[in-house]
Design a protein around this motif. Sequence first.
Motif, PDB file in Angstrom:
ATOM      1  N   THR A  58      63.980  41.895  64.039  1.00  0.00           N
ATOM      2  CA  THR A  58      63.368  40.571  64.018  1.00  0.00           C
ATOM      3  C   THR A  58      64.373  39.489  63.618  1.00  0.00           C
ATOM      4  O   THR A  58      64.428  38.426  64.225  1.00  0.00           O
ATOM      5  CB  THR A  58      62.170  40.548  63.045  1.00  0.00           C
ATOM      6  OG1 THR A  58      61.256  41.564  63.422  1.00  0.00           O
ATOM      7  CG2 THR A  58      61.478  39.211  63.056  1.00  0.00           C
ATOM      8  N   PHE A  59      65.169  39.749  62.612  1.00  0.00           N
ATOM      9  CA  PHE A  59      66.099  38.745  62.101  1.00  0.00           C
ATOM     10  C   PHE A  59      67.437  38.721  62.828  1.00  0.00           C
ATOM     11  O   PHE A  59      68.234  37.822  62.619  1.00  0.00           O
ATOM     12  CB  PHE A  59      66.317  38.939  60.595  1.00  0.00           C
ATOM     13  CG  PHE A  59      65.077  38.672  59.790  1.00  0.00           C
ATOM     14  CD1 PHE A  59      64.455  37.423  59.825  1.00  0.00           C
ATOM     15  CD2 PHE A  59      64.518  39.659  58.997  1.00  0.00           C
ATOM     16  CE1 PHE A  59      63.320  37.171  59.091  1.00  0.00           C
ATOM     17  CE2 PHE A  59      63.376  39.409  58.258  1.00  0.00           C
ATOM     18  CZ  PHE A  59      62.772  38.173  58.298  1.00  0.00           C
ATOM     19  N   SER A  60      67.681  39.697  63.693  1.00  0.00           N
ATOM     20  CA  SER A  60      68.969  39.714  64.406  1.00  0.00           C
ATOM     21  C   SER A  60      69.102  38.494  65.322  1.00  0.00           C
ATOM     22  O   SER A  60      70.186  37.933  65.462  1.00  0.00           O
ATOM     23  CB  SER A  60      69.140  41.015  65.198  1.00  0.00           C
ATOM     24  OG  SER A  60      68.209  41.084  66.251  1.00  0.00           O
TER      25      SER A  60
ATOM     26  N   LEU B  35      72.114  35.766  65.131  1.00  0.00           N
ATOM     27  CA  LEU B  35      72.939  35.470  66.298  1.00  0.00           C
ATOM     28  C   LEU B  35      72.918  33.973  66.641  1.00  0.00           C
ATOM     29  O   LEU B  35      73.947  33.388  66.974  1.00  0.00           O
ATOM     30  CB  LEU B  35      72.494  36.293  67.505  1.00  0.00           C
ATOM     31  CG  LEU B  35      72.808  37.788  67.435  1.00  0.00           C
ATOM     32  CD1 LEU B  35      72.157  38.517  68.613  1.00  0.00           C
ATOM     33  CD2 LEU B  35      74.298  38.031  67.429  1.00  0.00           C
ATOM     34  N   VAL B  36      71.742  33.384  66.556  1.00  0.00           N
ATOM     35  CA  VAL B  36      71.625  31.950  66.815  1.00  0.00           C
ATOM     36  C   VAL B  36      72.439  31.161  65.790  1.00  0.00           C
ATOM     37  O   VAL B  36      73.190  30.242  66.135  1.00  0.00           O
ATOM     38  CB  VAL B  36      70.140  31.492  66.811  1.00  0.00           C
ATOM     39  CG1 VAL B  36      70.026  29.980  66.765  1.00  0.00           C
ATOM     40  CG2 VAL B  36      69.423  32.048  68.025  1.00  0.00           C
ATOM     41  N   ASP B  37      72.327  31.527  64.532  1.00  0.00           N
ATOM     42  CA  ASP B  37      73.070  30.841  63.478  1.00  0.00           C
ATOM     43  C   ASP B  37      74.577  31.030  63.665  1.00  0.00           C
ATOM     44  O   ASP B  37      75.351  30.072  63.543  1.00  0.00           O
ATOM     45  CB  ASP B  37      72.648  31.359  62.102  1.00  0.00           C
ATOM     46  CG  ASP B  37      73.291  30.567  60.986  1.00  0.00           C
ATOM     47  OD1 ASP B  37      73.207  29.320  61.025  1.00  0.00           O
ATOM     48  OD2 ASP B  37      73.888  31.193  60.084  1.00  0.00           O
ATOM     49  N   SER B  38      74.993  32.221  63.985  1.00  0.00           N
ATOM     50  CA  SER B  38      76.407  32.507  64.218  1.00  0.00           C
ATOM     51  C   SER B  38      76.931  31.711  65.418  1.00  0.00           C
ATOM     52  O   SER B  38      78.019  31.125  65.364  1.00  0.00           O
ATOM     53  CB  SER B  38      76.606  34.002  64.456  1.00  0.00           C
ATOM     54  OG  SER B  38      77.921  34.272  64.846  1.00  0.00           O
ATOM     55  N   GLY B  39      76.163  31.661  66.492  1.00  0.00           N
ATOM     56  CA  GLY B  39      76.549  30.886  67.678  1.00  0.00           C
ATOM     57  C   GLY B  39      76.634  29.402  67.373  1.00  0.00           C
ATOM     58  O   GLY B  39      77.547  28.711  67.853  1.00  0.00           O
ATOM     59  N   TYR B  40      75.705  28.910  66.583  1.00  0.00           N
ATOM     60  CA  TYR B  40      75.721  27.502  66.196  1.00  0.00           C
ATOM     61  C   TYR B  40      76.981  27.179  65.410  1.00  0.00           C
ATOM     62  O   TYR B  40      77.652  26.181  65.675  1.00  0.00           O
ATOM     63  CB  TYR B  40      74.474  27.157  65.363  1.00  0.00           C
ATOM     64  CG  TYR B  40      74.518  25.764  64.793  1.00  0.00           C
ATOM     65  CD1 TYR B  40      74.178  24.666  65.573  1.00  0.00           C
ATOM     66  CD2 TYR B  40      74.939  25.544  63.484  1.00  0.00           C
ATOM     67  CE1 TYR B  40      74.233  23.380  65.061  1.00  0.00           C
ATOM     68  CE2 TYR B  40      75.004  24.268  62.959  1.00  0.00           C
ATOM     69  CZ  TYR B  40      74.653  23.189  63.754  1.00  0.00           C
ATOM     70  OH  TYR B  40      74.723  21.920  63.242  1.00  0.00           O
ATOM     71  N   GLN B  41      77.307  28.032  64.427  1.00  0.00           N
ATOM     72  CA  GLN B  41      78.501  27.800  63.602  1.00  0.00           C
ATOM     73  C   GLN B  41      79.777  27.813  64.445  1.00  0.00           C
ATOM     74  O   GLN B  41      80.637  26.955  64.289  1.00  0.00           O
ATOM     75  CB  GLN B  41      78.589  28.860  62.489  1.00  0.00           C
ATOM     76  CG  GLN B  41      77.481  28.777  61.457  1.00  0.00           C
ATOM     77  CD  GLN B  41      77.445  27.449  60.739  1.00  0.00           C
ATOM     78  OE1 GLN B  41      78.471  26.824  60.496  1.00  0.00           O
ATOM     79  NE2 GLN B  41      76.244  26.978  60.427  1.00  0.00           N
TER      80      GLN B  41
END
Length: 134
Positions: A14-16, A20-26
């Motif tokens: 669920t949290f993956s 991934l979205v947060d990592s891509g944003y950064q």
Amino acid sequence: MGESDVNDLFDSITFSEARLVDSGYQEGYKQGSLEGDQEGFHLGFQKGSELGQEIGFYQGFVEGWVHELNLKEKKPERVLNQLEKLNNLLDRFPTCNKKDNDIEEIIREIRAKFKTVCSMLKVSSQFESQDISW
């Protein structure tokens, strides 16, 4: 396999997506900042070069005409006075970048005074920027 192991597995799934979205944003933010800084530098360099070329043209114009007019027996004092005012405006032009300098206003005043002087001298006031050769 216990109930907590299954819950941990579902939580991980669920949290993956969020991770991934947060990592891509950064990563995107970091890359965008880098590219934006580079683009801003190049644009500033180009505009600064154009403005420097224009200011240099005006300075050469003033020096040349002051020299030429001072060679005459009857000196046109009104024109020399306006050339001096243009030179004073050019001296006021900032040589370093400060936030409180209104470069647009100063260059507008310089261009207006240049047109006035050109009118008095009966010469064209067209400034055509040439590509810089270096």
